[in-house]
Design a protein around this motif. Structure first.
Motif, short mmCIF file in Angstrom:
data_model
loop_
_atom_site.label_atom_id
_atom_site.label_comp_id
_atom_site.label_asym_id
_atom_site.label_seq_id
_atom_site.Cartn_x
_atom_site.Cartn_y
_atom_site.Cartn_z
N GLN A 61 0.89 -1.16 0.00
CA GLN A 61 0.00 0.00 0.00
C GLN A 61 0.92 1.20 0.00
O GLN A 61 1.54 1.52 1.01
CB GLN A 61 -0.92 -0.02 1.22
CG GLN A 61 -1.89 -1.18 1.21
CD GLN A 61 -2.77 -1.20 2.45
OE1 GLN A 61 -2.54 -2.00 3.35
NE2 GLN A 61 -3.76 -0.33 2.49
N ASN A 62 1.05 1.84 -1.14
CA ASN A 62 2.08 2.85 -1.32
C ASN A 62 1.71 4.22 -0.77
O ASN A 62 2.57 5.10 -0.70
CB ASN A 62 2.44 2.96 -2.80
CG ASN A 62 3.15 1.71 -3.28
OD1 ASN A 62 3.98 1.14 -2.58
ND2 ASN A 62 2.81 1.26 -4.48
N SER A 63 0.45 4.40 -0.39
CA SER A 63 0.06 5.69 0.18
C SER A 63 -0.12 5.53 1.69
O SER A 63 -1.09 4.92 2.13
CB SER A 63 -1.26 6.17 -0.43
OG SER A 63 -1.11 6.37 -1.81
N ASN B 280 -5.61 2.19 -2.68
CA ASN B 280 -5.00 1.27 -3.62
C ASN B 280 -4.09 0.24 -2.95
O ASN B 280 -3.53 0.50 -1.87
CB ASN B 280 -4.18 2.05 -4.65
CG ASN B 280 -5.05 2.89 -5.54
OD1 ASN B 280 -5.95 2.38 -6.20
ND2 ASN B 280 -4.80 4.20 -5.56
N CYS B 281 -3.95 -0.89 -3.62
CA CYS B 281 -3.15 -1.99 -3.09
C CYS B 281 -2.57 -2.77 -4.27
O CYS B 281 -3.28 -3.06 -5.24
CB CYS B 281 -4.03 -2.87 -2.22
SG CYS B 281 -3.23 -4.34 -1.55
N GLY C 105 -2.04 -17.96 7.01
CA GLY C 105 -2.99 -16.87 7.19
C GLY C 105 -2.89 -15.81 6.12
O GLY C 105 -2.54 -16.07 4.97
N LEU C 106 -3.21 -14.59 6.52
CA LEU C 106 -3.25 -13.48 5.59
C LEU C 106 -1.94 -12.72 5.59
O LEU C 106 -1.26 -12.61 6.62
CB LEU C 106 -4.38 -12.52 6.00
CG LEU C 106 -5.79 -13.11 6.06
CD1 LEU C 106 -6.78 -12.05 6.55
CD2 LEU C 106 -6.20 -13.67 4.71
N THR C 107 -1.60 -12.17 4.42
CA THR C 107 -0.45 -11.27 4.28
C THR C 107 -1.00 -9.86 4.14
O THR C 107 -1.81 -9.59 3.26
CB THR C 107 0.40 -11.64 3.06
OG1 THR C 107 0.85 -12.99 3.19
CG2 THR C 107 1.61 -10.73 2.96
N PHE C 108 -0.56 -8.99 5.04
CA PHE C 108 -1.09 -7.63 5.09
C PHE C 108 -0.14 -6.62 4.47
O PHE C 108 1.08 -6.77 4.52
CB PHE C 108 -1.32 -7.21 6.54
CG PHE C 108 -2.54 -7.84 7.18
CD1 PHE C 108 -2.47 -9.11 7.73
CD2 PHE C 108 -3.75 -7.15 7.24
CE1 PHE C 108 -3.57 -9.69 8.32
CE2 PHE C 108 -4.86 -7.72 7.84
CZ PHE C 108 -4.77 -9.00 8.37
N GLY C 109 -0.73 -5.53 3.93
CA GLY C 109 0.05 -4.36 3.58
C GLY C 109 0.29 -3.51 4.82
O GLY C 109 -0.15 -3.85 5.92
N LYS C 110 0.99 -2.39 4.63
CA LYS C 110 1.34 -1.54 5.76
C LYS C 110 0.22 -0.61 6.18
O LYS C 110 0.31 0.04 7.22
CB LYS C 110 2.59 -0.71 5.43
CG LYS C 110 3.86 -1.52 5.29
CD LYS C 110 5.07 -0.62 5.12
CE LYS C 110 6.34 -1.44 5.05
NZ LYS C 110 7.55 -0.58 4.96
N GLY C 111 -0.81 -0.53 5.35
CA GLY C 111 -1.96 0.28 5.73
C GLY C 111 -1.93 1.68 5.12
O GLY C 111 -0.88 2.22 4.80
N ALA D 159 -2.90 -6.78 -13.63
CA ALA D 159 -2.02 -5.74 -13.07
C ALA D 159 -1.64 -6.04 -11.63
O ALA D 159 -0.85 -5.29 -11.04
CB ALA D 159 -2.72 -4.38 -13.14
N LYS D 160 -2.19 -7.09 -11.05
CA LYS D 160 -1.99 -7.43 -9.64
C LYS D 160 -2.28 -6.20 -8.77
O LYS D 160 -1.46 -5.77 -7.94
CB LYS D 160 -0.57 -7.94 -9.38
CG LYS D 160 -0.27 -9.28 -10.04
CD LYS D 160 1.05 -9.84 -9.53
CE LYS D 160 1.34 -11.22 -10.07
NZ LYS D 160 1.58 -11.24 -11.52
N HIS D 161 -3.46 -5.67 -8.96
CA HIS D 161 -3.84 -4.42 -8.31
C HIS D 161 -5.29 -4.52 -7.84
O HIS D 161 -6.16 -5.05 -8.55
CB HIS D 161 -3.69 -3.25 -9.28
CG HIS D 161 -4.14 -1.94 -8.72
ND1 HIS D 161 -3.34 -1.16 -7.92
CD2 HIS D 161 -5.33 -1.29 -8.85
CE1 HIS D 161 -4.01 -0.08 -7.57
NE2 HIS D 161 -5.20 -0.13 -8.13
N LEU D 162 -5.53 -4.03 -6.64
CA LEU D 162 -6.91 -3.89 -6.20
C LEU D 162 -7.11 -2.53 -5.56
O LEU D 162 -6.14 -1.88 -5.14
CB LEU D 162 -7.35 -5.03 -5.27
CG LEU D 162 -6.71 -5.25 -3.92
CD1 LEU D 162 -7.68 -5.97 -3.01
CD2 LEU D 162 -5.48 -6.12 -4.07
#
Lengths: 114, 112
Positions: B6-8, B22-23, B99-105, B70-73
């Motif tokens: 999560q780049n933002s 975005n993710c 389990g789940l792999t999370f982004g940084k938020g 695009a591997k984007h959601l």
């Protein structure tokens, strides 16, 4: 309250001490997960139980960490000889085994190691 | 390496407008994606999910779009409300035991 319950909510300890956290999952859920979250990061997987069996452990889980889930109900996470780097939010989640399952999280235990 | 990005770190949106979070992911084995919302001092709560066989899932004000090539959601919230101010985590599942792999938020701030 039928959600995931974690105790204590906060724990402050001195470096080198042992700490233990408890998680009570949603009663009908057979899967239980422990995650760790540090500031600015998302939750990171630590370990996973299906019923009483611990089926997966992350490389993040050093030898100082041990988790149990006796009788497949509540779970405990113990950290021995705590280090300052262990300071984090420890999150427990539970789910019902199935396809594309959703994890339900507790409020977490915030650990501060001084 | 971050498999879910999560780049933002933060996003500010005016109340009533659309919020788009975005993710991006790198692991093509992921086949199920979830969004979680987190308030301070609380655990993440499930918001909405999407299977890799779909490209859109809608639930009230929340819609998740998936672009597999695009591997984007993305998560759309419309209209945005003050109670939507929280940290939003994108998570992905490959069906394994880890389990789940999370982004940084992304910290969403809804301005009145």
């Amino acid at each position: 309250d039928t959600g995931v319950s974690q105790n204590p909510r906060h724990k402050i300890t001195k470096r080198g001490q042992n700490v233990t956290f408890r998680c009570d999952p949603i009663s009908e859920h057979n899967r239980l997960y422990w995650y760790r979250q540090t500031l600015g990061q998302g939750p990171e997987f630590l370990t996973y139980f299906q019923n009483e069996a611990q089926l997966e452990k992350s490389r993040l889980l050093s030898d100082r960490f041990s988790a149990e889930r006796p009788k497949g109900s509540f779970s405990t996470l113990e950290i021995q000889r705590t280090e300052q780097g262990d300071s984090a939010m420890y999150l427990c989640a539970s789910s019902l085994q199935g396809f594309q399952e959703k994890l339900f999280f507790g409020s977490g235990t915030q650990l501060s190691v001084l | 390496d971050q498999q879910v990005k999560q780049n933002s770190p933060s996003l500010s949106v005016q109340e009533g407008r659309i919020s788009i979070l975005n993710c991006d992911y790198t692991n093509s084995m992921f086949d199920y994606f979830l969004w979680y919302k987190k308030y301070p001092a609380e655990g993440p709560t499930f918001l909405i999910s999407i299977s890799s066989i779909k490209d859109k899932n809608e639930d009230g004000r929340f819609t998740v779009f998936l672009n597999k090539s695009a591997k984007h959601l993305s998560l759309h919230i419309v209209p945005s409300q003050p109670g939507d101010s929280a940290v939003y985590f994108c998570a992905a599942d490959r069906g394994g035991a880890d389990g789940l792999t999370f982004g940084k938020g992304t910290h969403l701030i809804i301005q009145p």
